[in-house]
Scaffold this active site. Structure first.
Site, short mmCIF file in Angstrom:
data_model
loop_
_atom_site.label_atom_id
_atom_site.label_comp_id
_atom_site.label_asym_id
_atom_site.label_seq_id
_atom_site.Cartn_x
_atom_site.Cartn_y
_atom_site.Cartn_z
N ASN A 212 0.97 -1.30 0.09
CA ASN A 212 0.16 0.19 -0.01
C ASN A 212 0.77 1.36 -0.05
OD1 ASN A 212 0.40 0.85 2.77
ND2 ASN A 212 -0.45 -1.12 3.35
N HIS A 213 0.27 2.46 -0.18
CA HIS A 213 0.98 3.39 -0.36
C HIS A 213 1.66 4.06 0.87
CE1 HIS A 213 0.05 4.08 -4.39
NE2 HIS A 213 -1.21 3.99 -4.32
#
Ligand code: CTP
Length: 395
Positions: free
Chosen positions: A207-208
């Protein structure tokens, strides 16, 4: 815990001087700024080059170098503490009598900061009434005299007079600076960053999350006197050496490290964006492209926050995060109860400039008593201050 602390280390002529190389390394690793002064006799025991390399500062030895005068008054004012280690019998005697015949003594006599000494000498010298009297005199000046160790001495005899070990001295300094701080003596675990769940040796689901928020919290906790362990997933963060860091890749690895550490901490702050799902199978070899579509089966990861909430003792605090895109407040309140957390920090992806990757964040904190605290959009550093203030408040 020594981040930014300025330590002036005076080294005198004693065989224990070789150990200060280790001490300097430990202090630098703990985030301190170190300047070293050697007496002429100390140069015989430890190399200035070693100490200048380790301290990242020139080693100071003389009041005058060629045509430059060393400003001893400013050195004593620069320091947060002056530590003489090892302190020889000779320098102790000069301190007690106020003799000013080298740079170290000039700095000592003009120092406005606290002075501590770690004596090192053979037992017979240590026990001599003149030594005892001199120690009493400098103690009356307000100097701190650290205890000596017992053991094998330079003479080959066994007895009292060994310099305190560098690791113990570094711990003493950490305690000295953290005493009176709100989180002094508290051990804290902080998780940060994403986790990467492998699909095959070259691909993953992630994920970011940048880990910036978690790192800012770890730094702020450390600043307030806590002993922090940061458990961080894969990030490109520049984590200072003085933060005790454990790097992990997957949710399962993060779970194992947290479960091991949790019984030994007072507070756990779970700011990591842990993957909720992981591939059922991680292929041993790279998955080759084919004409058919690819489907990957996922299984749920273990919920670390929930596990810690279920195993939390009465004297432990648990802080969870919630990242929501809709019905934020209700989800956050639900998480507080379901995960048995003491605080939930909500960041909403709806707020511009908040969440993954940004240097700013906008949070709302929910506590167990039903209070809700709203905060403006701020830098992640300032948000970390708000979060740590809330932790201190419920302590
Ligand atoms: N968390 C965790 N272990 C996981 C997943 C999440 O410890 N396997 C923690 C996060 O570090 C965070 C909190 O749980 O403190 C909230 O994560 P979030 O993904 O927002 O919530 P979930 O509980 O996973 O629920 P949902 O995805 O339904 O919002």
């Amino acid at each position: 815990m020594l981040e930014g602390k300025k330590i002036l280390l005076g080294v005198t002529g004693s065989i224990a001087a070789y150990k200060v190389a280790i001490l300097v390394r430990l202090l630098i690793k703990a985030g301190a700024e170190v300047k070293v002064i050697l007496t002429p006799a100390a140069k015989e025991f430890v190399s200035p080059l070693t100490l200048s390399t380790l301290s990242r500062n020139p080693v100071l030895m003389d009041l005058v170098n060629d045509d430059t005068w060393q400003n001893h008054v400013l050195l004593g004012r620069w320091a947060d503490i002056m530590l003489l280690a090892p302190l020889s019998c000779n320098t102790l005697s000069k301190m007690a009598s106020g003799t000013c015949d080298n740079l170290l003594m000039a700095v000592y006599l003009s120092a406005t900061c606290k002075v501590a000494v770690a004596p090192a000498m053979d037992e017979d010298m240590w026990l001599h009434p003149a030594t005892k009297r001199n120690l009493q005199i400098i103690n009356n000046f307000g100097n701190i005299v650290l205890p000596v160790d017992s053991g094998e001495l330079a003479s080959g005899l066994i007895g009292e007079g060994r310099m305190m070990e560098p690791a113990v001295m570094a711990d003493w300094l950490k305690n000295y600076f953290s005493t009176g701080m709100p989180l002094s003596g508290k051990k804290v675990l902080v998780t940060a960053g994403p986790t990467y769940e492998p699909i095959d040796p070259v691909r993953f689901i992630g994920n970011h999350s940048s880990g910036k928020m978690g790192l800012a919290i770890a730094l702020e906790l450390e600043k307030r006197g806590a002993e922090v362990t940061l458990i961080v997933g894969p990030t490109s963060l520049d984590i200072p050496d003085y933060i005790n860091t454990i790097k992990v890749q997957t949710a399962a690895e993060m779970f194992d490290v947290c479960v091991d550490l949790f019984p030994h901490v007072n507070i756990a702050v779970m700011s990591a964006a842990v993957a909720d799902f992981t591939p059922v199978i991680s292929a041993q070899e790279k998955i080759k492209k084919s004409d058919a579509d690819l489907s990957i089966a996922f299984t749920k990861t273990k919920d670390i926050l929930k596990y810690l909430g279920e195993n939390k003792k009465l004297n432990q605090l648990l802080i969870g995060f919630a990242l929501e895109t809709s019905d934020e407040e209700n989800y956050a309140k639900k998480k507080l109860i379901e995960k048995n957390a003491d605080l939930i920090v909500l960041n909403s992806l709806k707020d511009e400039g908040a969440g993954f990757g940004y240097d700013t964040n906008k949070i709302t904190i929910f506590d167990k008593l039903g209070n809700t605290h709203y905060f403006d959009k701020k830098s992640k550093k300032e948000v970390a201050v708000d979060i740590v203030n809330s932790i201190i408040q419920i302590l």
